[in-house]
Design a protein around this motif. Structure first.
Motif, PDB file in Angstrom:
ATOM      1  N   HIS A   1       3.308  -3.431  11.382  1.00  0.00           N
ATOM      2  CA  HIS A   1       3.064  -2.633  10.183  1.00  0.00           C
ATOM      3  C   HIS A   1       1.916  -1.672  10.439  1.00  0.00           C
ATOM      4  CE1 HIS A   1       2.142  -1.571   6.006  1.00  0.00           C
ATOM      5  NE2 HIS A   1       3.379  -1.967   5.736  1.00  0.00           N
TER       6      HIS A   1
ATOM      7  N   GLY B   1       6.470   1.086   8.144  1.00  0.00           N
ATOM      8  CA  GLY B   1       5.661   1.152   6.932  1.00  0.00           C
ATOM      9  C   GLY B   1       4.974   2.489   6.810  1.00  0.00           C
TER      10      GLY B   1
ATOM     11  N   SER C   1       5.707   5.194   5.200  1.00  0.00           N
ATOM     12  CA  SER C   1       6.574   6.210   4.605  1.00  0.00           C
ATOM     13  C   SER C   1       8.019   5.780   4.767  1.00  0.00           C
ATOM     14  CB  SER C   1       6.358   7.575   5.270  1.00  0.00           C
ATOM     15  OG  SER C   1       6.836   7.558   6.602  1.00  0.00           O
ATOM     16  N   SER C   2       8.876   6.315   3.925  1.00  0.00           N
ATOM     17  CA  SER C   2      10.296   5.974   3.996  1.00  0.00           C
ATOM     18  C   SER C   2      10.911   6.482   5.292  1.00  0.00           C
ATOM     19  CB  SER C   2      11.042   6.555   2.795  1.00  0.00           C
ATOM     20  OG  SER C   2      10.897   7.970   2.751  1.00  0.00           O
TER      21      SER C   2
ATOM     22  N   THR D   1       9.948   4.007   8.034  1.00  0.00           N
ATOM     23  CA  THR D   1      10.716   2.770   7.849  1.00  0.00           C
ATOM     24  C   THR D   1      12.159   2.954   8.285  1.00  0.00           C
ATOM     25  OG1 THR D   1       9.310   2.064   6.018  1.00  0.00           O
ATOM     26  CG2 THR D   1      11.519   1.092   6.151  1.00  0.00           C
ATOM     27  N   LYS D   2      12.758   4.088   7.920  1.00  0.00           N
ATOM     28  CA  LYS D   2      14.135   4.369   8.319  1.00  0.00           C
ATOM     29  C   LYS D   2      14.263   4.444   9.832  1.00  0.00           C
ATOM     30  CE  LYS D   2      17.884   7.716   7.751  1.00  0.00           C
ATOM     31  NZ  LYS D   2      18.297   8.998   7.128  1.00  0.00           N
TER      32      LYS D   2
ATOM     33  N   THR E   1       8.175  -5.997  -3.742  1.00  0.00           N
ATOM     34  CA  THR E   1       9.596  -5.685  -3.628  1.00  0.00           C
ATOM     35  C   THR E   1       9.888  -4.811  -2.413  1.00  0.00           C
ATOM     36  OG1 THR E   1       9.826  -5.810  -6.029  1.00  0.00           O
ATOM     37  CG2 THR E   1      11.578  -4.687  -4.824  1.00  0.00           C
ATOM     38  N   GLU E   2       8.984  -3.884  -2.104  1.00  0.00           N
ATOM     39  CA  GLU E   2       9.191  -2.986  -0.959  1.00  0.00           C
ATOM     40  C   GLU E   2       9.229  -3.784   0.342  1.00  0.00           C
ATOM     41  OE1 GLU E   2       7.053   0.869   1.202  1.00  0.00           O
ATOM     42  OE2 GLU E   2       6.213  -0.013  -0.628  1.00  0.00           O
ATOM     43  N   SER E   3       8.322  -4.756   0.485  1.00  0.00           N
ATOM     44  CA  SER E   3       8.274  -5.567   1.703  1.00  0.00           C
ATOM     45  C   SER E   3       9.531  -6.414   1.849  1.00  0.00           C
ATOM     46  CB  SER E   3       7.035  -6.466   1.693  1.00  0.00           C
ATOM     47  OG  SER E   3       5.854  -5.701   1.609  1.00  0.00           O
TER      48      SER E   3
ATOM     49  N   GLY F   1      12.400  -5.828   0.451  1.00  0.00           N
ATOM     50  CA  GLY F   1      13.531  -4.932   0.676  1.00  0.00           C
ATOM     51  C   GLY F   1      13.653  -4.535   2.128  1.00  0.00           C
ATOM     52  N   PHE F   2      12.517  -4.325   2.806  1.00  0.00           N
ATOM     53  CA  PHE F   2      12.564  -3.999   4.236  1.00  0.00           C
ATOM     54  C   PHE F   2      13.119  -5.166   5.039  1.00  0.00           C
ATOM     55  CE2 PHE F   2      10.633  -4.046   8.469  1.00  0.00           C
ATOM     56  CZ  PHE F   2      11.053  -2.811   8.937  1.00  0.00           C
TER      57      PHE F   2
ATOM     58  N   LYS G   1      16.836  -5.088   4.719  1.00  0.00           N
ATOM     59  CA  LYS G   1      17.405  -4.030   5.562  1.00  0.00           C
ATOM     60  C   LYS G   1      17.394  -4.450   7.024  1.00  0.00           C
ATOM     61  CE  LYS G   1      16.106  -0.166   2.548  1.00  0.00           C
ATOM     62  NZ  LYS G   1      15.252   1.046   2.419  1.00  0.00           N
TER      63      LYS G   1
END
Length: 571
Positions: free
Chosen positions: A431, A465, A467-468, A471-472, A502-504, A506-507, A510
Motif C-alpha cells: 500500500h 492505493g 488513486s483509482s 489501484t486499477k 469499504t474501499e479496502s 472492495g479492493f 477485486k
C-alpha cells in the motif's frame, strides 16, 4: 490451547506413507484448528509454533520428502501428510484413539457394514416377492425386469450423470438438498461416529474427553475446501448398498430356481406381438448372447410365444420347457445390468476418491502458515532471504533490491523467460501509505518477514492505493501475472492502523476476482510508522478489527497476519 511442547517434536514421523485418506484430512484439520485457536488467543505463541514445526521438519520430514522440490504441490502434500503423522506420534496415547479422523473411520466402517447388510436383505426380500409362485399363475418376467433391472439401471445412470455434472451450480444444489447422501448417509456417519466416540470416552480422562468432544463435526465443513474428496466417502457406502442389493437378489433368484420349480411368463392387456417381446429380450441379451445363445441365454421366439399368459387359459395347457426358458435370462440380466454397473460405480468412486485426495493442493489459508513454518528457517537464520524484484510499470516509488546473496532479485525479463513467477515466489502489493515511508534497510527487513510468514521470496512488487488509476493498474498487474505452478500467490502489505473501510474490502474482492477462487492471498498488517521504526508491531485491537472483517468475507484462501509482533521476537 498451547501447542505441543517443542522438546517432544524432535522425533521423526512414525510413517513415511504420504497418501491421504478422508480420516487424515479430518485429523489434519483438527490439529490445524488447534494451532489457529492458539494463535488467535495468544499471538505471541507463533514463535513457539514455528520452533515446534521446524523441529518436526528437520527431525525426519525433510529427509522423507527429499526427492521433491519445495513449494511444489507434491512436496506440500507430502510434507503436510508427514507433519500430521508426526503430530499423531507425539499425541497423548488416550487422545490418539479419540482423534476425530479415527472416530470417523470407524464410523464409516460401521455404516458400510450396516448398509451392506441392509442392501443384502433388501435384495433378498425384493427378489423373493417378485418370484413368489404358488402354482396358479407364472411369475411375471415383465415386473421382474422392470423393477430389478431397468429401474436399477436408470438409478445407476442418474447417479453417474449427476456425478459428471456435479460442477454446475444447479446440480450442486440438487445434490446437496435432495440426495440420498445428504439426507440418509451423512446423518448415519454422524450417529456412528458419535456412538464410537461415546464408547471410548468412558475410559479416558476428563481433559481428554473435553478435547475430543470439542472437535466433533469437523467433517461437515470439509466440502468447501476439499470438494469431491469429502463428498465421495458418502457416495461409496451408497454403492456398497447397491452391490449388496444385487448380490442378495441374484443369490435368491438362483436359489429359488435351483430348489423350486418356477414357471415364468409374460402378459399384457395391450395386443403385443410375441415377436416384439422376443426382439426386446434379444436386445437385452446382447452382452451375453455370444456365450449363451438363443434358447439358453434368452428364450427363442417359439418359447416366448409359448410362455404368454392369457387369463382365460389354465396353466397346465402350457409347456413346462417354455415356462422355464426365462430362468437364466433373468439371472444374467441381474448380473449384467444390476450388479456390474454398481461394481463399476463402486470401483470408480474408490478410484476417484484416491485421485481427488492425491491432487489436493492444500493452498487454503489454514495451511499457508503451517507450510511456511515447516519449510522456512527461523528468523535468526533467514537473514539471507530473497531479494525484492523490480517495480512493475505503474506509478510507484521503486523498491530497492536486497543485497542478499542467497536469492538474487528476479528481473521482469527473468520471470518471463522462466515461464512465469517461480513456484517459491509471490507477487507483492504494498500500500502506498506503507511504501512511501520505507527505506532500503526496511525493505530488506520486510522481505525477511514475508519469507518468515509465507515461505515465499518476492518475484515482483508493485504499489497500490492512493488513486483509482493506481489501484486499477495493480489489479491489471495481478491479472497479467503468469505462474509456473498455479494457483496465484499474492501478498498485500497494509497499514493496519487504518480501519478496514469499504474501499479496502472492495479492493480485496477485486483481487480475489483477479487471482481466481483458489488463489492464495496473504494480507500483512503493519503498525503505525515512526522515525525509529517504519515497520512497527500492530496493536491487538486493530488486528482483531481487521480479523472480524476478513472472517465475514468467508474466503478460505485468504489469510491475515501481523507483519511483526513485539511479543514474539519477530521484527
Amino acid at each position: 490451547m498451547d501447542p505441543s511442547p517443542v522438546h517432544s517434536a524432535n522425533s521423526p514421523p512414525a510413517s513415511t506413507d504420504v497418501r491421504w485418506t478422508v480420516a487424515d484430512l479430518i485429523d489434519f484439520d483438527y490439529y490445524v484448528d488447534e494451532d489457529e485457536r492458539a494463535l488467535r488467543e495468544k499471538p505471541a505463541v507463533r514463535k513457539r509454533l514455528a520452533e515446534r514445526d521446524r523441529a518436526l521438519y528437520l527431525g525426519g520430514i525433510k529427509e522423507a520428502a527429499a526427492g521433491l522440490k519445495e513449494h511444489t504441490p507434491k512436496h506440500r502434500s507430502a510434507t503436510l501428510r508427514l507433519w500430521l503423522e508426526a503430530r499423531r506420534g507425539i499425541e497423548d496415547a488416550q487422545m490418539r484413539k479419540l482423534l476425530p479422523g479415527e472416530t470417523f473411520a470407524r464410523g464409516q466402517r460401521l455404516v458400510i457394514l450396516g448398509l451392506g447388510a441392509a442392501g443384502l436383505l433388501a435384495g433378498i426380500g425384493m427378489a423373493s416377492a417378485l418370484l413368489s409362485y404358488e402354482g396358479q399363475r407364472p411369475v411375471n418376467v415383465a415386473w421382474f425386469i422392470s423393477l430389478l433391472v431397468l429401474l436399477q439401471l436408470l438409478l445407476a445412470g442418474l447417479t453417474a450423470g449427476a456425478w459428471l455434472a456435479r460442477g454446475s451450480a444447479p446440480m450442486r444444489s440438487v445434490m446437496q438438498d435432495f440426495s440420498l447422501l445428504s439426507h440418509i448417509i451423512q446423518p448415519l456417519f454422524s450417529q456412528a461416529a458419535r456412538w464410537v466416540q461415546r464408547s471410548r470416552l468412558g475410559h479416558a480422562s476428563r481433559e481428554v474427553r473435553d478435547r475430543a468432544q470439542a472437535k466433533q463435526g469437523l467433517f461437515r465443513s470439509h466440502y468447501a475446501l476439499y470438494g469431491s474428496a469429502s463428498y465421495l466417502p458418502l457416495l461409496i457406502p451408497a454403492q456398497v448398498f447397491g452391490v449388496a442389493f444385487n448380490v442378495g437378489a441374484i443369490l435368491t433368484t438362483i436359489s429359488l430356481e435351483w430348489f423350486t420349480d418356477l414357471a415364468f411368463g409374460w402378459g399384457s392387456s395391450l395386443h403385443v406381438d410375441p415377436q416384439t417381446i422376443y426382439q426386446i429380450a434379444r436386445l437385452i441379451a446382447l452382452p451375453w448372447s455370444p456365450f449363451f445363445g438363443e434358447g439358453v441365454g434368452y428364450p427363442s421366439l417359439e418359447q416366448v410365444a409359448g410362455s404368454r399368459i392369457v387369463l382365460k387359459d389354465p396353466l397346465f395347457i402350457l409347456y413346462a420347457d417354455n415356462l422355464r426358458s426365462w430362468g437364466l435370462f433373468l439371472i444374467l440380466s441381474l448380473v449384467t445390468y444390476g450388479l456390474l454397473p454398481r461394481l463399476a460405480l463402486l470401483g470408480t468412486s474408490v478410484w476417484a476418491q484416491r485421485r481427488a485426495l492425491a491432487s489436493l493442493p492444500f493452498t487454503h489459508a489454514r495451511t499457508q502458515g503451517l507450510y511456511a513454518r515447516l519449510v522456512t528457517p527461523s528468523l535468526e537464520t533467514a537473514q539471507t532471504g530473497s531479494g525484492v524484484g523490480p517495480e512493475m510499470a505503474i506509478p510507484a516509488a521503486p523498491s530497492a533490491p536486497s543485497p542478499s546473496a542467497a536469492a538474487a532479485p528476479l528481473t521482469e525479463l527473468e520471470v518471463t523467460r522462466s515461464g512465469g513467477i517461480p513456484v517459491d515466489a509471490c507477487l507483492l502489493l504494498i500500500h502506498m501509505d506503507v511504501d512511501e515511508v520505507l527505506e532500503g534497510s526496511d525493505r530488506e527487513r520486510l522481505e525477511r518477514l514475508l519469507r518468515q510468514h509465507t515461505g515465499w521470496r518476492v518475484a515482483v512488487s508493485c504499489v497500490f492505493g492512493g488513486s483509482s488509476v493506481m489501484t486499477k493498474q495493480a489489479i491489471e498487474t495481478v491479472e497479467r501475472a503468469r505462474w509456473q505452478s498455479p494457483p496465484a500467490r499474492v501478498v498485500l502489505v497494509e497499514d493496519g492502523t487504518q480501519p478496514p473501510i469499504t474501499e479496502s474490502l472492495g479492493f480485496l474482492r477485486k483481487l480475489r476476482g483477479a487471482v481466481g477462487t483458489q488463489g492464495q492471498i496473504v494480507l500483512m498488517l503493519a503498525g503505525e510508522a515512526d522515525a525509529e521504526d517504519r515497520l512497527r508491531p500492530l496493536s491487538d485491537f486493530d488486528y482483531l478489527d481487521w480479523q472480524r472483517k476478513i472472517d465475514q468475507m468467508g474466503d478460505p484462501y485468504m489469510r491475515l497476519e501481523m507483519l511483526c509482533q513485539s511479543s514474539n521476537g519477530v521484527g
